[in-house]
Design an enzyme around this catalytic site. Structure first.
Site, PDB file in Angstrom:
ATOM      1  N   CYS A  47       0.943  -1.168  -0.107  1.00 44.13           N
ATOM      2  CA  CYS A  47       0.078   0.041  -0.090  1.00 44.13           C
ATOM      3  C   CYS A  47       0.890   1.272  -0.029  1.00 44.13           C
ATOM      4  CB  CYS A  47      -0.974   0.120   1.318  1.00 44.13           C
ATOM      5  SG  CYS A  47      -1.821   1.629   1.544  1.00 44.13           S
ATOM      6  N   CYS A  50       0.071   3.643   2.843  1.00 43.20           N
ATOM      7  CA  CYS A  50       0.826   3.099   4.041  1.00 43.20           C
ATOM      8  C   CYS A  50       2.276   3.543   4.232  1.00 43.20           C
ATOM      9  CB  CYS A  50       0.750   1.663   4.258  1.00 43.20           C
ATOM     10  SG  CYS A  50      -1.261   1.155   4.376  1.00 43.20           S
TER      11      CYS A  50
END
Length: 130
Positions: A47, A50
């Protein structure tokens, strides 16, 4: 600040949170940051949001959280288990729809996706008291 890394699985997260609840009866806050699982080959999450948020959250946590506070990283699974999978255990049982998400256990507020990358928002979030 005590930092724990729970890399994947709702059951391991719930077990850790139960242990922390017992330890924290005398004080301290527990924050959970839900992230995409970390790839062991490159040390990064699948991600990108993230990956952008983690350094901001870690920097703010190191500067702001007290010695009785805890930050837990909870991996929601590999990309194939998260993306377009309405049966993902975190989606079903925690009502997550995106990552990263930063929550304070016992509080309804949360930071979601790009808000986790904004230092001022993260600082304000870590200043919350229960």
């Amino acid at each position: 600040m005590k930092e724990l890394k729970v890399m994947s699985g709702l059951s391991s997260l719930e077990a850790e949170l139960e242990t922390l609840r017992k330890e924290k009866e005398s004080g301290g806050r527990v924050f959970v940051m839900y992230v995409g699982d970390i790839d062991p080959e490159n040390g990064r999450s699948w991600c990108s949001d993230c990956n952008n948020a983690l350094p901001v959250v870690e920097d703010c946590a190191n500067k702001q959280l007290g010695e009785n506070d805890v930050l837990v990283y909870a991996g929601v699974g590999p990309k194939t288990h998260w993306k377009n999978n309405d049966s993902n255990e975190f989606r079903v049982q925690k009502n997550l729809s995106a990552v990263p998400i930063l929550v304070l256990i016992g509080c309804d507020d949360m930071l979601v996706e790009e808000d986790c990358c904004k230092k001022d928002l993260v600082q304000t979030f870590f200043a919350k008291q229960l």
